[in-house]
Design an enzyme around this catalytic site. Sequence first.
Site, short mmCIF file in Angstrom:
data_model
loop_
_atom_site.label_atom_id
_atom_site.label_comp_id
_atom_site.label_asym_id
_atom_site.label_seq_id
_atom_site.Cartn_x
_atom_site.Cartn_y
_atom_site.Cartn_z
CB CYS A 104 -0.89 0.06 1.19
SG CYS A 104 -1.94 1.64 1.52
CD GLU A 157 -10.91 6.48 25.50
OE1 GLU A 157 -11.60 5.64 24.99
OE2 GLU A 157 -10.88 7.65 25.01
CB CYS A 195 -12.63 11.71 12.45
SG CYS A 195 -13.54 10.73 13.54
#
Length: 381
Positions: A175, A265, A333
């Site tokens: 890749c 978290e 994101c």
Amino acid sequence: MGERFQVEVGPVAHGGHCVARVETGRTVEDREGRPVPERRVVFVRHALPGEQVVVEITEGTDGDRFWRGDAVEVLAASADRVSPPCPYAGPGRCGGCDFQHGALPAQRELKAAVVTEQLARLAGIDLEVTVEAVPGDEDGLRWRTRQAYAELPDGVPGRGMRKHRSHEVIPVEECLLATRDARAPVPGTRVETVTAAGRRHEFRVAADGFWQVHPGAPRTLVETVLDLLRPVAGESVLDLYAGVGLFAAFLADAVGESGRVVAVEGDPAASAYSRDNVPTASVTAGDVATVLASSYPGAVDLVVLDPPREGARRAVVEQVIGRLPRAVAYVACDPAALARDVAIFAEHGYRLERLRAFDLFPMTHHVECVALLTKTGSDLR
């Protein structure tokens, strides 16, 4: 599936494709019962806005609202079209990249257009967006510091990558997004070093746990969050979806011994690492919405939100708002999730003051945004 149509390609859409409309050759009735040509929306990969292409339908039935397709022939190319640097990019090949057929500046313009459209449609905000390059890749390649390959079928030796929206695996030599020393995720612990804002920190992280894969991402994101929030000594900070403590460590430096940093978290393993990485922070493992509903009450000065792709959502956003921060840095994101959450903040008087977008995932449709939200009106603490 398999039918081909000649189309003019329309604007880019969220997800790595462009919008086109095809006449199916069938007729439907309009609102007044008159027969009209049926036109169907097709989300087309491997095309650029304004091009004339032949699109082959890869997903869709007569009853679907839209179809998916690939541009298998380019009849009139965009000036931004280039030959993909990877031999495995293109229709029917590896599905890892969305935009290798576009020049890098054009890729960033496409991503900026998506962020702008999502903010306008989902948050009612008209904002001009620029997607910034980040040091650490080689002309959009060689930026994945970790890379996993799929196994080829029937014990065939070699490496494999999957086709788009498919479990089918094709053989590849390598890749081109992977760095030359890219590692596969394996059990264990690794150490990542980040130098940002004149400080240097080491972070222990699970070798197969989350860490930004672009070499320039940690420094870029940390310095952007600090620049937007402007933390000062003595302030209190909530770092939500804190991971292994990347932001918490640098925020703790900024607020000093007289300040306080709380890191929450959801992944217990990552949270355990953050206790070691940021020993001065108060660290809690658990679902962010659940933790905020029962712990750390009272006002805070600053909040960092770095949620997964689905965003923070209303339960978390309203818990944040209830603590009356003077500023929130939202690291996103997914531009659609960001826009939906920005709209919730706006309901409660927090406006989008600034936004920066970064090309942390060149050749793909993904883009990272950092948004600054601040309280409007006279009730600001």
